[in-house]
Design an enzyme around this catalytic site. Structure first.
Site, PDB file in Angstrom:
ATOM      1  N   ALA A   1       0.765  -1.148   0.020  1.00  0.00           N
ATOM      2  CA  ALA A   1      -0.068  -0.083  -0.106  1.00  0.00           C
ATOM      3  C   ALA A   1       0.869   1.127  -0.178  1.00  0.00           C
ATOM      4  CB  ALA A   1      -0.909   0.007   1.221  1.00  0.00           C
TER       5      ALA A   1
ATOM      6  N   GLY B   1       0.569  -5.337   0.769  1.00  0.00           N
ATOM      7  CA  GLY B   1      -0.488  -5.196  -0.262  1.00  0.00           C
ATOM      8  C   GLY B   1      -0.095  -5.917  -1.615  1.00  0.00           C
TER       9      GLY B   1
ATOM     10  N   GLU C   1      -0.441  -9.264  -1.098  1.00  0.00           N
ATOM     11  CA  GLU C   1      -2.045  -9.717  -1.031  1.00  0.00           C
ATOM     12  C   GLU C   1      -2.608  -9.739  -2.148  1.00  0.00           C
ATOM     13  OE1 GLU C   1      -2.209  -6.350   2.178  1.00  0.00           O
ATOM     14  OE2 GLU C   1      -2.904  -7.955   3.640  1.00  0.00           O
TER      15      GLU C   1
ATOM     16  N   GLU D   1       4.329  -5.251   7.181  1.00  0.00           N
ATOM     17  CA  GLU D   1       3.309  -4.168   7.796  1.00  0.00           C
ATOM     18  C   GLU D   1       3.894  -3.947   9.185  1.00  0.00           C
ATOM     19  OE1 GLU D   1       2.206  -6.687   5.892  1.00  0.00           O
ATOM     20  OE2 GLU D   1       0.614  -5.885   4.469  1.00  0.00           O
TER      21      GLU D   1
HETATM   22  N1  CAA Z   1       4.513   3.079  -0.258  1.00  0.00           N
HETATM   23  C1  CAA Z   1       5.112   4.391  -1.023  1.00  0.00           C
HETATM   24  N2  CAA Z   1       6.228   4.675  -1.672  1.00  0.00           N
HETATM   25  C2  CAA Z   1       6.932   3.571  -1.756  1.00  0.00           C
HETATM   26  C3  CAA Z   1       6.600   2.253  -1.242  1.00  0.00           C
HETATM   27  C4  CAA Z   1       5.311   2.303  -0.550  1.00  0.00           C
HETATM   28  N3  CAA Z   1       4.986   1.054  -0.049  1.00  0.00           N
HETATM   29  N4  CAA Z   1       7.663   1.477  -1.404  1.00  0.00           N
HETATM   30  C5  CAA Z   1       8.591   2.139  -2.138  1.00  0.00           C
HETATM   31  N5  CAA Z   1       8.215   3.295  -2.451  1.00  0.00           N
HETATM   32  C6  CAA Z   1       8.960   4.259  -3.141  1.00  0.00           C
HETATM   33  C7  CAA Z   1      10.233   5.027  -1.991  1.00  0.00           C
HETATM   34  O1  CAA Z   1       9.576   5.798  -0.914  1.00  0.00           O
HETATM   35  C8  CAA Z   1      11.072   5.526  -3.131  1.00  0.00           C
HETATM   36  O2  CAA Z   1      10.628   6.684  -3.486  1.00  0.00           O
HETATM   37  P1  CAA Z   1      11.434   8.078  -3.418  1.00  0.00           P
HETATM   38  O3  CAA Z   1      12.466   7.613  -4.874  1.00  0.00           O
HETATM   39  O4  CAA Z   1      10.522   9.177  -3.806  1.00  0.00           O
HETATM   40  O5  CAA Z   1      12.288   8.119  -2.032  1.00  0.00           O
HETATM   41  C9  CAA Z   1      10.661   4.632  -4.138  1.00  0.00           C
HETATM   42  O6  CAA Z   1       9.599   4.022  -4.116  1.00  0.00           O
HETATM   43  C10 CAA Z   1      11.856   3.455  -4.549  1.00  0.00           C
HETATM   44  O7  CAA Z   1      11.957   2.767  -3.318  1.00  0.00           O
HETATM   45  P2  CAA Z   1      13.454   2.594  -2.340  1.00  0.00           P
HETATM   46  O8  CAA Z   1      14.148   3.855  -2.548  1.00  0.00           O
HETATM   47  O9  CAA Z   1      13.164   2.311  -1.032  1.00  0.00           O
HETATM   48  O10 CAA Z   1      14.094   1.191  -3.098  1.00  0.00           O
HETATM   49  P3  CAA Z   1      14.970   0.083  -2.531  1.00  0.00           P
HETATM   50  O11 CAA Z   1      15.223  -0.675  -3.800  1.00  0.00           O
HETATM   51  O12 CAA Z   1      15.838   0.676  -1.648  1.00  0.00           O
HETATM   52  O13 CAA Z   1      13.813  -0.619  -1.576  1.00  0.00           O
HETATM   53  C11 CAA Z   1      11.854  -1.717  -0.839  1.00  0.00           C
HETATM   54  C12 CAA Z   1      12.782  -1.278  -1.949  1.00  0.00           C
HETATM   55  C13 CAA Z   1      12.456  -2.909   0.018  1.00  0.00           C
HETATM   56  C14 CAA Z   1      10.592  -2.355  -1.658  1.00  0.00           C
HETATM   57  C15 CAA Z   1      11.379  -0.816   0.080  1.00  0.00           C
HETATM   58  O14 CAA Z   1      11.172   0.356  -0.945  1.00  0.00           O
HETATM   59  C16 CAA Z   1      10.475  -0.836   1.103  1.00  0.00           C
HETATM   60  O15 CAA Z   1      10.585  -1.624   2.067  1.00  0.00           O
HETATM   61  N6  CAA Z   1       9.137  -0.231   0.595  1.00  0.00           N
HETATM   62  C17 CAA Z   1       8.076  -0.572   1.612  1.00  0.00           C
HETATM   63  C18 CAA Z   1       7.705  -1.961   1.752  1.00  0.00           C
HETATM   64  C19 CAA Z   1       6.597  -2.088   2.652  1.00  0.00           C
HETATM   65  O16 CAA Z   1       6.712  -1.754   3.879  1.00  0.00           O
HETATM   66  N7  CAA Z   1       5.182  -2.612   2.319  1.00  0.00           N
HETATM   67  C20 CAA Z   1       4.160  -2.619   3.260  1.00  0.00           C
HETATM   68  C21 CAA Z   1       3.252  -1.301   3.008  1.00  0.00           C
HETATM   69  S1  CAA Z   1       1.829  -1.357   4.112  1.00  0.00           S
HETATM   70  C22 CAA Z   1       0.771  -2.292   3.447  1.00  0.00           C
HETATM   71  O17 CAA Z   1       0.698  -2.925   2.268  1.00  0.00           O
HETATM   72  C23 CAA Z   1      -0.777  -2.594   4.232  1.00  0.00           C
HETATM   73  C24 CAA Z   1      -1.627  -3.559   3.438  1.00  0.00           C
HETATM   74  O18 CAA Z   1      -1.576  -4.662   3.972  1.00  0.00           O
HETATM   75  C25 CAA Z   1      -2.529  -3.229   2.713  1.00  0.00           C
END
Ligand code: CAA
Length: 257
Positions: A65, A108, A111, A131
């Site tokens: 998400a 998500g 999911e 999450e």
């Molecule tokens: N939401 C918004 N933006 C996101 C994102 C997310 N879930 N995941 C990545 N991005 C964005 C980053 O903020 C970054 O943007 P900027 O360039 O503007 O800074 C861009 O995408 C590239 O990401 P990274 O620089 O972080 O890339 P990386 O290769 O270093 O890492 C990753 C990749 C491990 C996937 C890391 O981005 C990450 O951990 N993302 C979040 C994963 C996460 O926690 N997901 C769960 C979300 S909550 C959810 O999903 C609730 C539910 O159950 C419905």
């Protein structure tokens, strides 16, 4: 079909939906769910489409998400807008739908992949429910579907620690049906989908509905459901065609009705 955050292609009887927010690793925003739902509605309404594929980019199926969008949501926002419920549109897809996952499928993203009928994984795929590291838990079926896919112990570990699993582990524990070299993922998914789309569309849809019953009801009820649906298929021209073609030693031509 033009959308802001998803791209739609048709390949014969296959509809391919590609999540497309490259700047955010396909993070799932409210707009992305709107676009995905509209694309699904259009492809489901089209009788010439027999199977769907949901995919992302090489780097990300979807990183979860959209955290930037969600960060300031309040409880009344989430409750009054019934946040996340609209994501379930994907799980109500009646036509067969394959998730083709390359790169990360997190939160998500994992999911959404699990809402599809089966997952084909690139060797680069990584799955996780991280999450808890954000101070929340999975909100779109992760605690339920992951547990049904991989069992309690692994699901509990994944949801409580946020650890990712790679494609090999995901195949070993039954989360994905097959691993494919990343460069061939979409091509292979298209082949599998074309194969399904060449079957009788009503029979493929009924088969999907019947397999899904296995997760929703007792064995006896599920078997009864299967038998009724099986019997009803003798009303289809596709049953006559499929069996006549076998006996005549020729390929069957379905979906003429
Ligand atoms: N939401 C918004 N933006 C996101 C994102 C997310 N879930 N995941 C990545 N991005 C964005 C980053 O903020 C970054 O943007 P900027 O360039 O503007 O800074 C861009 O995408 C590239 O990401 P990274 O620089 O972080 O890339 P990386 O290769 O270093 O890492 C990753 C990749 C491990 C996937 C890391 O981005 C990450 O951990 N993302 C979040 C994963 C996460 O926690 N997901 C769960 C979300 S909550 C959810 O999903 C609730 C539910 O159950 C419905």
């Amino acid at each position: 079909m033009e959308f802001e955050t998803v791209q739609v292609e048709t390949h014969g009887r296959v509809g391919l939906i590609r999540l497309h927010r490259p700047q955010a690793l396909n993070a799932i925003s409210v707009q992305l769910i709107k676009d995905l739902s509209a694309a699904l509605d259009a492809l489901e309404a089209d009788r010439t489409i027999g199977c769907l594929i949901l995919t992302g980019s090489e780097r990300a199926f979807a990183a979860g998400a959209d955290i930037k969008e969600m960060q300031n949501f309040t409880y009344p926002d989430t409750y009054l807008d019934d946040f996340i419920t609209s994501w379930e549109r994907l799980s109500r897809t009646r036509k067969p739908i394959i998730a083709a996952v390359s790169g990360v499928a997190l939160g998500g993203g994992c999911e959404l992949a699990m809402m599809c009928d089966f997952i084909l994984a690139a060797d680069t795929a990584r799955f996780g429910q991280p999450e808890i590291r954000l101070g929340v838990m999975p909100g779109s079926g992760g605690t339920q579907r992951l547990t049904r896919f991989v069992g309690k112990s692994k699901a509990m570990e994944m949801c409580l620690t946020g650890r990712m699993m790679d494609a090999v582990e995901a195949e070993r524990c039954g989360l994905v049906s097959r691993i494919i070299p990343a460069a061939d993922l979409v091509e292979e998914a298209l082949k599998v989908a074309a194969n399904i789309a060449a079957m009788s569309l009503p029979v493929a849809m009924m088969t999907k509905e019947s397999v899904n019953r296995a997760y929703e009801t007792s064995l006896a009820e599920g078997i009864r459901f299967e038998r009724r649906v099986f019997q009803s298929q003798f009303a289809l021209a596709d049953q006559k065609e499929g069996m006549a073609a076998f006996i005549a030693k020729r390929p069957a031509e379905f979906n003429k009705e």
